[in-house]
Design an enzyme around this catalytic site. Sequence first.
Site, mmCIF file in Angstrom:
data_model
loop_
_atom_site.group_PDB
_atom_site.id
_atom_site.type_symbol
_atom_site.label_atom_id
_atom_site.label_comp_id
_atom_site.label_asym_id
_atom_site.label_seq_id
_atom_site.Cartn_x
_atom_site.Cartn_y
_atom_site.Cartn_z
ATOM 1 N N PHE A 187 0.985 0.452 6.648
ATOM 2 C CA PHE A 187 1.797 0.531 7.862
ATOM 3 C C PHE A 187 1.997 1.979 8.303
ATOM 4 O O PHE A 187 2.056 2.284 9.477
ATOM 5 C CB PHE A 187 3.138 -0.128 7.576
ATOM 6 C CG PHE A 187 3.842 -0.636 8.796
ATOM 7 C CD1 PHE A 187 3.173 -1.444 9.706
ATOM 8 C CD2 PHE A 187 5.157 -0.329 9.022
ATOM 9 C CE1 PHE A 187 3.814 -1.928 10.818
ATOM 10 C CE2 PHE A 187 5.812 -0.806 10.132
ATOM 11 C CZ PHE A 187 5.140 -1.614 11.037
ATOM 12 N N ALA A 188 2.099 2.898 7.333
ATOM 13 C CA ALA A 188 2.314 4.292 7.685
ATOM 14 C C ALA A 188 1.032 4.941 8.189
ATOM 15 O O ALA A 188 1.047 6.058 8.682
ATOM 16 C CB ALA A 188 2.851 5.077 6.492
ATOM 17 N N ASN A 210 0.821 -1.196 0.000
ATOM 18 C CA ASN A 210 0.000 0.000 0.000
ATOM 19 C C ASN A 210 0.864 1.258 0.000
ATOM 20 O O ASN A 210 0.904 1.999 -0.974
ATOM 21 C CB ASN A 210 -0.941 -0.018 1.209
ATOM 22 C CG ASN A 210 -2.042 1.007 1.082
ATOM 23 O OD1 ASN A 210 -2.012 1.867 0.216
ATOM 24 N ND2 ASN A 210 -3.032 0.924 1.946
ATOM 25 N N ASP A 211 1.619 1.456 1.092
ATOM 26 C CA ASP A 211 2.382 2.701 1.211
ATOM 27 C C ASP A 211 3.384 2.879 0.066
ATOM 28 O O ASP A 211 3.598 3.996 -0.403
ATOM 29 C CB ASP A 211 3.141 2.721 2.541
ATOM 30 C CG ASP A 211 2.180 2.701 3.713
ATOM 31 O OD1 ASP A 211 1.066 3.232 3.567
ATOM 32 O OD2 ASP A 211 2.546 2.154 4.764
ATOM 33 N N VAL A 212 3.981 1.772 -0.408
ATOM 34 C CA VAL A 212 5.050 1.906 -1.399
ATOM 35 C C VAL A 212 4.524 2.222 -2.791
ATOM 36 O O VAL A 212 5.297 2.443 -3.711
ATOM 37 C CB VAL A 212 5.939 0.634 -1.470
ATOM 38 C CG1 VAL A 212 6.641 0.416 -0.152
ATOM 39 C CG2 VAL A 212 5.134 -0.573 -1.875
#
Lengths: 134, 456
Positions: free
Chosen positions: B422-423, B382-384
């Site tokens: 995660f972020a 997701n974040d990446v």
Amino acid sequence: MDSEIALLTVFVLAAFTGYEVVSKVSSTLHTPLMSGANAIHGIILVGAVLVTGHADGGVELAIGLLAVVLATLNLVGGFVVTDRMLEMFRGKKTPPGADAATTSPPATGNGNGNGTGPGGSAGPGHGASAGGAA
Amino acid sequence: MIPIWAQLAYLVAAVCFVLALKGLSSPKTARAGNLLGAVAALAAMIITFIVYELDNLPWILGAIAVGCAVGIPAARRVAMTAMPQLVALFNGVGGGAAGLVAFLELSDAETVFPLAAAVLTVPVGAIAFSGSVVTFLKLQELITTRPVTPPAGPTLLAVSLVAVLVLAGFLYAGDGTSAWLGAVLGAVALIVGVLLVLPVGGADVPIVISLLNAATGIAVAASGYILGNALLLIGGTLVGASGTILTRLMAQAMGRSISSILFGAFKGGSTAGGGTVSDRPVRSAGADDVAIMLGYAQKVIIVPGYGLAVAQAQHTIHELAELLEQRGIEVTYAIHPVAGRMPGHMNVLLAEANVPYEQLLEMDTANGQLRTTDVALVVGANDVVNPAARTSPGSPIYGMPILDVDQSKAVVFLKRSMRPGFAGIENELLYDPRTSLLFGDAKASLTGIVAALKSL
């Protein structure tokens, strides 16, 4: 005082060496490298053993033994976990069944350290790891 | 005095440590390097037992046996996905051991330098210990992965840091003879470690682990200095130096600076990471739809993330990739440097599933290819892939290099839920009209797609 300066010299030179040795690493290897470096500082076990070996009294002994247990965890666990990580990188054409066979012999070998060579060559690693150890 | 042969043997062990680090820097020699390090450590231990006349020998051997009995099974059984937190924990106990060694040496260190080293090592070891425990708890998700900022956090941290310095000063002035002062120093330093790591956001935790790793290295080096043991000194210094540069390399790969990682949350800049989930419509798809999209594409890029690892789906994704290749479709994997939980973590996981090296694209190559890609299949990441890193300066991940999956013609997300990554921030890409979402466990979804693809 002379020996203290000598140690200081060693410290400075080792710092430069450490810096140079890892200055170019692909991000692929960051995790294993961190883990391997982590295992190396487990050598504090030598220090823990030395202070425990000269401990007087129950309290000092207890603290020293705690340090020995913690340092052993760091040293032994660190090398074993790094090896497991790096084992994954090798996997080219390993048949699925061989996986279980690979994991156990090197791991028991790692337990007493010097058994690692024979353990590695017993697996389907084609003796590559044993060659590396020698 | 230690015999000359033993000192030489220690020197050889130290050289082996240098070579081990060198070996670990290249894929071909990494494993051999690690083994070399292990052999050197073992040899050093044996020498230590032979050369020094040690009391309490049965106790010491018993303690080593306990450490092995706990450490080896833990290291062998840990799932590949949980590796980062185990490394964090091993690092922490090493720091703790160095702190304890220095504590015991306090009263014996008489001259200026060793005493100063001992006084400094107690808090550094303690900080490495408690900080690592907090990173472990975060990665294990036993505590929240979001930045935690206690109301008086910065003040508390400043006060306890000053307390550490004052206590260390008193301890030094008193020649290190006051054991309770040393104990209080260690205890306050433990608090500093906790306060230092709590505000760090989940995505930055690996960098902090690396930083604490370097701290432990320095503590070990200082212990070696106190004990007059060159091997400890060299080993610890090597790790301290290499850990420092590795921390910088990692931070660069994530587009972060060390100070923003450690102190960013204190500045109140993390409000964008509130983690609220809006209820805007998304386009969800079934396994059949995804199979059709993939099966009639010409070029597919798979973006694996931590979710893939958690679901143990690396073998299933490999199966899917092979099926697509049989249909003449070009399939590659785009690996973000910090995919998974640590730099390089994803490469380890895919290697475990026998995915050929050539199919793994590093970020820059992948971004060149994504423009001509028909379908980008994002599995549990997701974040990446969050374009906010490019477009939204207020976002906590702004500036982090990402995979530009939004450039490809269609994007498919396999996700468990709409929960942010995660972020802890929302991903706009999920609401893009070109995006389809297939909800569910990554392995179950992939198995469904594979089955649907076989019957196409």
